[in-house]
Design a protein around this motif. Structure first.
Motif, PDB file in Angstrom:
ATOM      1  N   GLU A 180     -36.026 -15.543   1.477  1.00  0.00           N
ATOM      2  CA  GLU A 180     -36.687 -16.854   1.357  1.00  0.00           C
ATOM      3  C   GLU A 180     -35.801 -17.867   0.607  1.00  0.00           C
ATOM      4  N   ILE A 183     -37.479 -21.530   0.308  1.00  0.00           N
ATOM      5  CA  ILE A 183     -38.895 -21.650  -0.021  1.00  0.00           C
ATOM      6  C   ILE A 183     -39.115 -22.744  -1.067  1.00  0.00           C
ATOM      7  N   THR A 212     -37.309 -14.732   5.936  1.00  0.00           N
ATOM      8  CA  THR A 212     -37.907 -16.043   5.693  1.00  0.00           C
ATOM      9  C   THR A 212     -39.210 -16.181   6.457  1.00  0.00           C
ATOM     10  N   HIS A 213     -40.093 -17.052   5.950  1.00  0.00           N
ATOM     11  CA  HIS A 213     -41.275 -17.461   6.689  1.00  0.00           C
ATOM     12  C   HIS A 213     -41.072 -18.834   7.324  1.00  0.00           C
ATOM     13  N   ASP A 214     -39.932 -19.468   7.009  1.00  0.00           N
ATOM     14  CA  ASP A 214     -39.612 -20.768   7.593  1.00  0.00           C
ATOM     15  C   ASP A 214     -38.865 -20.524   8.897  1.00  0.00           C
TER      16      ASP A 214
END
Length: 338
Positions: A180, A183, A212-214
């Protein structure tokens, strides 16, 4: 470079019955159950690749990364990175990797950033000449000069992230683990971080594993992704392949001339679709229709819409990676197909 073979990690979890009686029973006759966090994952990462390693919360991503960095020992299976077994060759291995956790820092809070790097230089036994070259390169890529004399506690989140990435690269590691890295950052800083990662990878040949969540990070930095869910690998391949195989969802967005026109649209019945094939949203005269182009061709969807309503503007979008992954996680795409 990185070889992961049938990696598995199990944890013991205490099981307690409710109430006081359960607490006493757990004290004298504790019961445990085995929880499988990672279930037989295998993949290979060649030198110089940026691999996107993604999955929902609780999928097992962090557990895999901790095994790859040597923090956790696998229950079974093996991982080998640049010829080292992380758990067996730890002292030598840590000099081969850099690790950045977006929510944690390896920097000393009250030291000036420059002093922090001097401490890390001694920890990693970086020679003076090499240290000067590395700092010149990292200053150029990450633009550290503007805050390198400031105490770490005074840095903004974006500055601290750039400083952390520089710290992880100070000893010229062969592999960089980024968890991340963007973030909480604003759009401009995210773009700067992504450009820095691409430049480091291109100029140094550093192998990068990015969690990552992006999903913009994934699309802009990675050609290949490994996706896991519930401890299992559900996809390993190129993003282009994922879009080709599962990107059959399209989005039709149009602005109505009259609000009452919306009542004329009955996609499910008129086009013989089911609820899984179509999602409709309406906000302030703008209508968004997500539909499965395998079951209703784009031409038919456009023709039907324009024959029923008058529109001011209309736009057709391909499925993005976020929508594809969302469908996969909802198991609209069978894992067996992957």
């Amino acid at each position: 470079m990185i070889y992961v073979n049938d990696l598995r990690k199990e944890f013991k979890k205490a099981v307690k019955e409710p109430g006081l009686k359960g607490s006493i029973k757990a004290l004298f006759k504790p019961k445990n159950e085995i929880v499988t966090a990672v279930d037989g994952i295998s993949f290979h990462v060649p030198k110089g690749e940026i691999l996107g390693f993604i999955g929902p919360n609780g999928a097992g991503k962090s557990t895999v990364i901790k095994m790859l960095t040597g923090i956790l020992t696998p229950t079974s299976g093996t991982c080998e990175i640049n010829g080292y077994i992380p758990q067996k060759d730890r002292q030598k291995y840590v000099k081969e990797i850099g690790v950045v956790f977006g929510q944690r820092t390896q920097l000393w809070w009250d030291l000036a950033l420059r002093e922090t790097y001097l401490v890390l230089k001694e920890i990693y036994n970086v020679p003076d000449d090499e240290f000067k070259k590395r700092m010149a390169f990292l200053n150029e890529v990450l633009e550290l000069d503007e805050f390198i004399t400031s105490p770490v506690r005074t840095l903004s989140l974006g500055q601290r992230m750039r400083a952390d990435i520089a710290a992880s690269l100070l000893h010229n590691p062969k592999v960089l683990f980024l968890d991340e890295p963007t973030i909480g950052l604003d759009v401009v800083v995210k773009e700067n971080i992504r450009n820095a990662i691409k430049k480091i990878n291109a100029e140094e040949g550093t192998t990068v594993i990015l969690t990552t969540h992006d999903l913009a990070d994934i699309e802009l930095l990675c050609n290949r992704i490994v996706m896991i869910d519930k401890g299992k690998k559900v996809f390993d391949g190129q993003i282009s392949e994922l879009k080709h195989e599962f990107g059959n969802m399209r989005e039709l967005v149009f602005e109505l001339s009259k609000a009452d026109d919306l009542k004329k649209l009955n996609y499910l019945e008129d086009l013989s679709l089911n609820a899984d094939d179509l999602q409709l949203e309406n906000k302030n005269m703008t209508v968004s229709v997500r539909f499965n182009s395998n079951n209703v061709p784009v031409e038919k969807m456009l023709s039907y819409t324009l024959s029923k309503v008058h529109v001011k503007d209309i736009n057709l979008k391909d499925a993005d990676i976020e929508e594809i992954i969302r469908r996969l996680y909802r198991q609209e795409v069978s894992i067996d197909e992957v």
